[in-house]
Design a protein around this motif. Structure first.
Motif, PDB file in Angstrom:
ATOM      1  N   ASN A 112      -6.948  -2.546  -9.417  1.00  0.00           N
ATOM      2  CA  ASN A 112      -7.817  -3.373  -8.580  1.00  0.00           C
ATOM      3  C   ASN A 112      -7.830  -2.932  -7.124  1.00  0.00           C
ATOM      4  OD1 ASN A 112      -9.565  -5.692  -8.300  1.00  0.00           O
ATOM      5  ND2 ASN A 112      -7.884  -6.717  -7.215  1.00  0.00           N
ATOM      6  N   ARG A 113      -7.120  -1.842  -6.827  1.00  0.00           N
ATOM      7  CA  ARG A 113      -7.003  -1.401  -5.440  1.00  0.00           C
ATOM      8  C   ARG A 113      -7.323   0.081  -5.336  1.00  0.00           C
ATOM      9  NH1 ARG A 113      -1.372  -2.007  -3.443  1.00  0.00           N
ATOM     10  NH2 ARG A 113      -0.949  -1.146  -5.492  1.00  0.00           N
ATOM     11  N   ALA A 114      -7.815   0.479  -4.171  1.00  0.00           N
ATOM     12  CA  ALA A 114      -8.073   1.891  -3.908  1.00  0.00           C
ATOM     13  C   ALA A 114      -7.749   2.185  -2.455  1.00  0.00           C
ATOM     14  CB  ALA A 114      -9.517   2.247  -4.217  1.00  0.00           C
ATOM     15  N   LEU A 115      -7.227   3.381  -2.228  1.00  0.00           N
ATOM     16  CA  LEU A 115      -6.834   3.815  -0.890  1.00  0.00           C
ATOM     17  C   LEU A 115      -7.458   5.167  -0.600  1.00  0.00           C
ATOM     18  CD1 LEU A 115      -3.285   3.819   0.689  1.00  0.00           C
ATOM     19  CD2 LEU A 115      -4.471   5.989   0.385  1.00  0.00           C
ATOM     20  N   ARG A 116      -8.049   5.291   0.575  1.00  0.00           N
ATOM     21  CA  ARG A 116      -8.487   6.579   1.086  1.00  0.00           C
ATOM     22  C   ARG A 116      -7.851   6.739   2.466  1.00  0.00           C
ATOM     23  NH1 ARG A 116      -9.548   6.280  -3.415  1.00  0.00           N
ATOM     24  NH2 ARG A 116     -11.532   6.655  -4.499  1.00  0.00           N
ATOM     25  N   CYS A 117      -7.218   7.868   2.668  1.00  0.00           N
ATOM     26  CA  CYS A 117      -6.503   8.090   3.926  1.00  0.00           C
ATOM     27  C   CYS A 117      -6.742   9.511   4.418  1.00  0.00           C
ATOM     28  CB  CYS A 117      -5.007   7.845   3.737  1.00  0.00           C
ATOM     29  SG  CYS A 117      -3.998   8.266   5.194  1.00  0.00           S
ATOM     30  N   ILE A 118      -7.090   9.636   5.688  1.00  0.00           N
ATOM     31  CA  ILE A 118      -7.098  10.941   6.364  1.00  0.00           C
ATOM     32  C   ILE A 118      -5.825  11.028   7.194  1.00  0.00           C
ATOM     33  CG2 ILE A 118      -8.240  12.420   8.045  1.00  0.00           C
ATOM     34  CD1 ILE A 118     -10.872  11.123   7.257  1.00  0.00           C
ATOM     35  N   ILE A 153     -10.710  -2.996   4.107  1.00  0.00           N
ATOM     36  CA  ILE A 153     -10.043  -3.089   5.408  1.00  0.00           C
ATOM     37  C   ILE A 153      -9.848  -1.675   5.949  1.00  0.00           C
ATOM     38  CG2 ILE A 153      -7.970  -3.847   6.638  1.00  0.00           C
ATOM     39  CD1 ILE A 153      -7.512  -5.877   4.411  1.00  0.00           C
ATOM     40  N   ALA A 154      -9.999  -1.501   7.262  1.00  0.00           N
ATOM     41  CA  ALA A 154      -9.768  -0.212   7.916  1.00  0.00           C
ATOM     42  C   ALA A 154      -8.632  -0.340   8.923  1.00  0.00           C
ATOM     43  CB  ALA A 154     -11.036   0.265   8.615  1.00  0.00           C
ATOM     44  N   HIS A 155      -7.764   0.684   8.981  1.00  0.00           N
ATOM     45  CA  HIS A 155      -6.662   0.718   9.945  1.00  0.00           C
ATOM     46  C   HIS A 155      -6.518   2.130  10.497  1.00  0.00           C
ATOM     47  CE1 HIS A 155      -4.988  -3.263   9.145  1.00  0.00           C
ATOM     48  NE2 HIS A 155      -5.055  -3.019   7.847  1.00  0.00           N
ATOM     49  N   HIS A 156      -6.122   2.208  11.759  1.00  0.00           N
ATOM     50  CA  HIS A 156      -5.690   3.481  12.347  1.00  0.00           C
ATOM     51  C   HIS A 156      -4.236   3.329  12.757  1.00  0.00           C
ATOM     52  CE1 HIS A 156      -5.287   6.158  16.078  1.00  0.00           C
ATOM     53  NE2 HIS A 156      -5.194   6.943  15.024  1.00  0.00           N
ATOM     54  N   GLU A 159      -2.030  11.265  12.967  1.00  0.00           N
ATOM     55  CA  GLU A 159      -2.943  10.121  12.915  1.00  0.00           C
ATOM     56  C   GLU A 159      -3.239   9.798  11.447  1.00  0.00           C
ATOM     57  OE1 GLU A 159      -3.740   9.028  15.888  1.00  0.00           O
ATOM     58  OE2 GLU A 159      -3.574  10.781  17.215  1.00  0.00           O
ATOM     59  N   TYR A 160      -3.180   8.517  11.123  1.00  0.00           N
ATOM     60  CA  TYR A 160      -3.534   8.053   9.784  1.00  0.00           C
ATOM     61  C   TYR A 160      -4.716   7.106   9.909  1.00  0.00           C
ATOM     62  CZ  TYR A 160       1.041   9.805   8.325  1.00  0.00           C
ATOM     63  OH  TYR A 160       2.135  10.598   8.078  1.00  0.00           O
ATOM     64  N   SER A 161      -5.796   7.430   9.223  1.00  0.00           N
ATOM     65  CA  SER A 161      -6.964   6.559   9.178  1.00  0.00           C
ATOM     66  C   SER A 161      -7.112   6.038   7.745  1.00  0.00           C
ATOM     67  CB  SER A 161      -8.215   7.331   9.592  1.00  0.00           C
ATOM     68  OG  SER A 161      -9.351   6.495   9.565  1.00  0.00           O
ATOM     69  N   PHE A 162      -6.929   4.737   7.573  1.00  0.00           N
ATOM     70  CA  PHE A 162      -6.909   4.131   6.245  1.00  0.00           C
ATOM     71  C   PHE A 162      -8.182   3.343   5.969  1.00  0.00           C
ATOM     72  CE2 PHE A 162      -2.368   4.139   7.485  1.00  0.00           C
ATOM     73  CZ  PHE A 162      -1.818   4.800   6.398  1.00  0.00           C
ATOM     74  N   LEU A 163      -8.733   3.511   4.782  1.00  0.00           N
ATOM     75  CA  LEU A 163      -9.675   2.568   4.196  1.00  0.00           C
ATOM     76  C   LEU A 163      -9.006   2.014   2.948  1.00  0.00           C
ATOM     77  CD1 LEU A 163     -13.133   4.354   4.484  1.00  0.00           C
ATOM     78  CD2 LEU A 163     -12.407   2.284   5.686  1.00  0.00           C
ATOM     79  N   TRP A 213       0.778  -1.226   0.000  1.00  0.00           N
ATOM     80  CA  TRP A 213       0.000   0.000   0.000  1.00  0.00           C
ATOM     81  C   TRP A 213       0.815   1.285   0.000  1.00  0.00           C
ATOM     82  CZ3 TRP A 213      -4.847  -0.500  -1.292  1.00  0.00           C
ATOM     83  CH2 TRP A 213      -5.493  -1.712  -1.042  1.00  0.00           C
ATOM     84  N   TYR A 214       2.071   1.239   0.444  1.00  0.00           N
ATOM     85  CA  TYR A 214       2.833   2.485   0.509  1.00  0.00           C
ATOM     86  C   TYR A 214       2.996   3.152  -0.862  1.00  0.00           C
ATOM     87  CZ  TYR A 214       5.988   6.036   2.192  1.00  0.00           C
ATOM     88  OH  TYR A 214       6.531   7.254   2.509  1.00  0.00           O
ATOM     89  N   PRO A 215       3.235   2.405  -1.940  1.00  0.00           N
ATOM     90  CA  PRO A 215       3.350   3.071  -3.247  1.00  0.00           C
ATOM     91  C   PRO A 215       2.093   3.840  -3.650  1.00  0.00           C
ATOM     92  CG  PRO A 215       4.294   0.870  -3.350  1.00  0.00           C
ATOM     93  CD  PRO A 215       3.582   0.967  -2.031  1.00  0.00           C
ATOM     94  N   LEU A 216       0.928   3.403  -3.177  1.00  0.00           N
ATOM     95  CA  LEU A 216      -0.295   4.156  -3.438  1.00  0.00           C
ATOM     96  C   LEU A 216      -0.396   5.373  -2.518  1.00  0.00           C
ATOM     97  CD1 LEU A 216      -3.328   1.735  -4.031  1.00  0.00           C
ATOM     98  CD2 LEU A 216      -2.306   3.354  -5.628  1.00  0.00           C
ATOM     99  N   LEU A 217      -0.018   5.181  -1.263  1.00  0.00           N
ATOM    100  CA  LEU A 217      -0.121   6.267  -0.287  1.00  0.00           C
ATOM    101  C   LEU A 217       0.808   7.422  -0.622  1.00  0.00           C
ATOM    102  CD1 LEU A 217      -1.154   7.275   2.527  1.00  0.00           C
ATOM    103  CD2 LEU A 217       0.858   6.117   3.500  1.00  0.00           C
ATOM    104  N   ASP A 218       2.004   7.106  -1.107  1.00  0.00           N
ATOM    105  CA  ASP A 218       3.041   8.125  -1.319  1.00  0.00           C
ATOM    106  C   ASP A 218       3.682   7.900  -2.690  1.00  0.00           C
ATOM    107  OD1 ASP A 218       4.751  10.223  -0.776  1.00  0.00           O
ATOM    108  OD2 ASP A 218       6.169   8.995   0.357  1.00  0.00           O
ATOM    109  N   PRO A 219       3.007   8.302  -3.766  1.00  0.00           N
ATOM    110  CA  PRO A 219       3.508   8.007  -5.121  1.00  0.00           C
ATOM    111  C   PRO A 219       4.828   8.708  -5.425  1.00  0.00           C
ATOM    112  CG  PRO A 219       1.190   8.677  -5.155  1.00  0.00           C
ATOM    113  CD  PRO A 219       1.697   8.969  -3.784  1.00  0.00           C
TER     114      PRO A 219
END
Length: 245
Positions: free
Chosen positions: A157-163, A191-194, A179-183, A11-17
């Motif tokens: 095939n993947r999507a990331l939403r992060c606050i 999947i959800a992560h904090h 704080e990072y809130s991931f969907l 997921w990091y490559p999507l979070l921080d291109p």
């Protein structure tokens, strides 16, 4: 921290291109080239996924270090020509010195004066006499403001939403929280992560005191306040061959 371990490889490559770092790396490069005639070897402490290094390696021979094996693996994939070494930026000791030492985002995880001093010592012992070091923290105390970012990225095939929410529960100390809130969606699976990151926050005066205390001559340089902000440019005297441990 999930971002640099369990979530890193997928997921990091999507979070921080990678593309998001081109302008940032250009700004760092301009400062380095403007302030130094030495343009050969560079050591990056806390290089993460190697996104800045991808652009800096076009000018310098880069050695990249990080504490996370997962982040180093990401960097090796995009920077195979660079040397990669696993190690803590506070304690790593290599048997060589470099024209330039560079540290940026990973500085956020130095949460005490002792941590910051340890990184400054690591940088100093690896800086050639006559060389420079550039420290680029996310914030200094004088410029910190609470902020919230929404990150939207996806591929086939993947999507990331992060606050991403940076806030300071106690302005009297030297830390703040991000704080990072991931969907995270993969196919039909969600999947959800904090993920809470405790990060260091120091005044300009403290930065300068620590950097000069290990042997550097240091100054504050402002870089595009909307993009980066204050960085600390350090010089090591040509006759200064002492190693600080």
């Amino acid at each position: 921290m999930l971002m640099y371990s369990e979530l890193a490889s997928k997921w990091y490559p999507l979070l921080d291109p990678l593309k998001d770092h081109e302008e940032e790396a250009k700004l760092y490069l301009e400062v380095i080239l403007d302030k130094s005639n030495i343009q050969k070897t560079l050591l990056e402490l806390g290089s993460g996924a190697g996104n800045n290094a991808y652009y800096l390696k076009k000018k310098f021979q880069c050695t990249l270090t990080d504490l996370s094996t997962e982040m180093l693996a990401l960097s090796r994939n995009k920077n195979p020509e660079c040397e990669h070494l696993e190690g803590d930026m506070r304690t790593i000791r290599l048997d060589k010195t470099f024209d330039i030492v560079f540290a940026h985002d990973a500085l956020a995880y130095m949460t005490s004066e002792d941590d910051l001093r340890a990184v400054a010592k690591s940088a100093f012992v690896h800086t050639k006499p006559g060389g420079i070091a550039l420290f680029a923290p996310d914030f200094v105390k004088e410029t910190f403001q609470e902020k919230t970012l929404l990150i939207n990225e996806e591929d086939d095939n993947r999507a990331l939403r992060c606050i991403e929410w940076s806030w300071d529960p106690n302005p009297a100390d030297n830390t703040y929280y991000t704080e990072y809130s991931f969907l995270l969606r993969e196919g039909e699976k969600m999947i959800a992560h904090h993920d809470r990151h405790i990060e260091g926050l120091f005044s300009r005066a403290m930065w300068l005191d620590i950097l000069e205390g290990v042997g550097y001559k240091a100054e504050v340089v402002g870089i595009n306040q909307d993009e980066i902000g204050d960085v600390f440019l350090c010089r090591k005297d040509k006759i200064n061959n002492a190693l600080v441990y």
